[in-house]
Design an enzyme around this catalytic site. Structure first.
Site, PDB file in Angstrom:
ATOM      1  N   ARG A 140     -43.577 -84.720 -63.784  1.00  0.00           N
ATOM      2  CA  ARG A 140     -44.769 -84.989 -62.223  1.00  0.00           C
ATOM      3  C   ARG A 140     -44.772 -83.429 -62.322  1.00  0.00           C
ATOM      4  O   ARG A 140     -46.008 -83.822 -61.495  1.00  0.00           O
ATOM      5  CB  ARG A 140     -43.229 -85.057 -61.468  1.00  0.00           C
ATOM      6  CG  ARG A 140     -43.314 -85.738 -60.101  1.00  0.00           C
ATOM      7  CD  ARG A 140     -42.535 -85.544 -59.288  1.00  0.00           C
ATOM      8  NE  ARG A 140     -43.213 -86.423 -57.961  1.00  0.00           N
ATOM      9  CZ  ARG A 140     -43.367 -86.155 -56.394  1.00  0.00           C
ATOM     10  NH1 ARG A 140     -42.399 -84.700 -56.633  1.00  0.00           N
ATOM     11  NH2 ARG A 140     -43.371 -85.772 -55.483  1.00  0.00           N
TER      12      ARG A 140
ATOM     13  N   ILE B 276     -48.528 -88.396 -53.268  1.00  0.00           N
ATOM     14  CA  ILE B 276     -47.918 -88.944 -54.961  1.00  0.00           C
ATOM     15  C   ILE B 276     -46.697 -88.940 -53.691  1.00  0.00           C
ATOM     16  O   ILE B 276     -46.275 -87.908 -53.485  1.00  0.00           O
ATOM     17  CB  ILE B 276     -47.853 -87.639 -55.278  1.00  0.00           C
ATOM     18  CG1 ILE B 276     -46.282 -88.305 -56.619  1.00  0.00           C
ATOM     19  CG2 ILE B 276     -48.002 -86.499 -55.379  1.00  0.00           C
ATOM     20  CD1 ILE B 276     -46.844 -87.468 -57.905  1.00  0.00           C
ATOM     21  N   SER B 277     -46.100 -90.367 -53.862  1.00  0.00           N
ATOM     22  CA  SER B 277     -44.869 -89.722 -53.109  1.00  0.00           C
ATOM     23  C   SER B 277     -43.964 -89.357 -53.473  1.00  0.00           C
ATOM     24  O   SER B 277     -43.667 -88.946 -54.817  1.00  0.00           O
ATOM     25  CB  SER B 277     -44.315 -91.610 -53.372  1.00  0.00           C
ATOM     26  OG  SER B 277     -45.545 -93.028 -53.362  1.00  0.00           O
ATOM     27  N   ALA B 278     -42.890 -89.091 -52.753  1.00  0.00           N
ATOM     28  CA  ALA B 278     -41.799 -88.200 -53.248  1.00  0.00           C
ATOM     29  C   ALA B 278     -40.686 -89.252 -54.281  1.00  0.00           C
ATOM     30  O   ALA B 278     -40.569 -90.433 -54.630  1.00  0.00           O
ATOM     31  CB  ALA B 278     -40.393 -88.394 -52.164  1.00  0.00           C
TER      32      ALA B 278
END
Ligand code: SAH
Length: 230
Positions: free
Chosen positions: A41, A68-70
């Site tokens: 990530r 950016i999503s968790a």
């Protein structure tokens, strides 16, 4: 990617994050776990955010206003999608490319598919370039194809899809996306009600083409733009 793992300074942090998601019962499927362990990530976050890459929170993508999503949200969506090896997948909202990279590992663990299996549409041209450069650098460019445009209309050119993932909240499920889903397919999409409440919806299309929806709970996403967006 395998070769770089030994030198990955974030490997321990990534392992700890994924093990916590397993302990919390969010990651259940072994393949979902492996995909999250494998995709770095920190290589997808905005460079200034790298030290936070393994905090379980959404992170801003520069000054684009997008995020950016968790990690837990990526895990929840991937669990619901139940991706099978060889699935053809459409993602709407590429952003950093992180989520698409996890989908690529789920559908093609060797990443060497002769033709793309993950089609991901992004409306913001600077994010198209950002994601594409991430895919090239990390070896995802054979499996993932990025398309610049309005993904609320889907991407009929490569349809039908076994799985469809939308990573921005829609006012209702866009009809073209339902059309572009194969019988037996699954779609995961955040839908926003009139009262600004968003819920994560799983849509399943049976082999006769009948559609069933279920609510996987409240979520928070940026709005979907375009013809079938806000
Ligand atoms: N999946 C991403 C997170 C995306 S955030 C990741 O892993 O980083 C949602 C993204 O949807 C944003 O990048 C936004 O620009 C994009 N978006 C919003 N409306 C869109 C549309 N109609 N078509 C394609 N992309 C859209």
């Amino acid at each position: 990617m395998g070769e770089t793992v030994g030198r990955d300074p974030f490997l321990e942090k990534r392992r700890r994050l994924v093990e916590r998601l397993v302990a919390e019962g969010i990651v259940k499927n072994e393949r979902v776990r492996e995909a999250m362990l494998r995709v770095p990530r920190h290589e997808f976050v905005w460079p200034s955010q790298m030290e936070h890459a393994y905090d379980d929170i959404p992170l801003p993508l520069g000054d684009t206003g997008q995020t950016i999503s968790a990690p837990h949200m990526v895990a929840i969506m991937n669990e619901l999608l139940e991706v099978q090896i060889g699935d053809r997948i459409l993602e709407v909202g590429t952003g950093s490319g992180y989520h698409a990279a996890t989908l690529a590992v789920l559908t093609c663990p060797s990443l060497d598919s002769p033709s793309p299996l993950v089609y991901t549409v992004e409306i913001n041209s600077s994010l198209v370039k950002f994601a594409e450069s991430n895919f090239v650098r990390l070896g995802f460019s054979r499996v993932i194809r990025v398309i610049e445009g309005d993904g609320s209309k889907g991407y009929p050119e490569a349809s039908p899809y076994d799985r469809i993932l939308v990573t921005a909240a829609a006012p209702k499920i866009p009809p073209p996306l339902i059309e572009q889903l194969k019988p037996g397919g699954r779609m995961v999409i955040p839908v926003q009600s009139r009262f600004f409440e968003q819920n994560l919806i799983l849509l399943e299309k049976d082999v006769e083409g009948r559609v069933r929806k279920s609510n996987a709970g409240p979520v928070i996403f940026v709005p979907l733009r375009g013809d079938y967006g806000f």
